[in-house]
Design a protein around this motif. Structure first.
Motif, short mmCIF file in Angstrom:
data_model
loop_
_atom_site.label_atom_id
_atom_site.label_comp_id
_atom_site.label_asym_id
_atom_site.label_seq_id
_atom_site.Cartn_x
_atom_site.Cartn_y
_atom_site.Cartn_z
N ARG A 172 0.83 -1.21 0.00
CA ARG A 172 0.00 0.00 0.00
C ARG A 172 0.86 1.26 0.00
NH1 ARG A 172 -4.99 -0.78 -0.37
NH2 ARG A 172 -6.02 -2.58 0.53
N LEU A 215 -2.40 -4.36 -8.61
CA LEU A 215 -3.59 -3.73 -8.05
C LEU A 215 -3.96 -2.48 -8.83
CD1 LEU A 215 -5.21 -4.60 -5.67
CD2 LEU A 215 -3.95 -3.00 -4.23
N GLU A 242 -5.37 -3.27 -12.15
CA GLU A 242 -6.76 -3.72 -12.03
C GLU A 242 -7.69 -2.52 -11.84
OE1 GLU A 242 -9.35 -6.77 -12.40
OE2 GLU A 242 -7.17 -6.92 -12.45
N LEU A 243 -7.22 -1.52 -11.14
CA LEU A 243 -8.03 -0.33 -10.88
C LEU A 243 -8.01 0.65 -12.05
CD1 LEU A 243 -7.05 0.24 -7.13
CD2 LEU A 243 -9.21 -0.65 -8.02
#
Lengths: 80, 80
Positions: B7, B58, B61-62
């Motif tokens: 993150r 991630l 994908e976003l």
DNA sequence: GACAATTTGTCCGTATGTATT
DNA sequence: CAATACATACGGACAAATTGT
């Protein structure tokens, strides 16, 4: 490779949710159980925890599932 | 653990894109280079390829990044 | 066409941390 | 304290696409 394992798993979970088999709030089987389940469904001898986790983690990130440590993974309530 | 590695990496990439340092279409450094880069930035001795990949995958994908096998990872153009 | 180099994509298996019961 | 279950991270292997020789 038409569709990688993790995408097939995502597609399957989405289908079950869409079909109402797993309605919002429903608790999915545990990680270990899902692994055994998808080994059969995907007809593969091996399915690593990390691969299943990839699928689940993706759907959590997209807001389709909700993970709660120590409890389980749940179908998210509709986007209010 | 305030924020996991993956993150922190996502946040850092977003910040660079938002700051205009990496504009839409810009090619990010290669996976191997990013690993070395974030080892320093996150002040850790080890950073596994799978962890960096988690962050990148991630964002792909976003729709924030766009990955092209054999070429690189690029900052996505605005959501048209 | 063949081959190598580079780079991203998928998957494996394991270890450890954290939250709930 | 113990059992269960999800969360993060490690490191490596191989596949697939692109580019250049």
């Amino acid at each position: 490779m038409s569709m990688p394992y993790y995408r097939q798993i995502v597609a399957d979970i989405r289908a079950r949710v869409a079909a109402g088999e797993w309605p919002p709030g429903h608790k999915l089987p545990s990680t270990a159980e899902l692994i055994e389940f998808y080994k059969v469904e995907l007809d593969t001898a091996t399915l690593a925890p990390s691969t299943l986790r990839h699928a689940i983690g993706l759907m959590i990130e997209l807001g389709e599932l909700r993970g709660q440590q120590g409890l389980g993974v749940f179908v998210a309530d509709g986007p209010e």
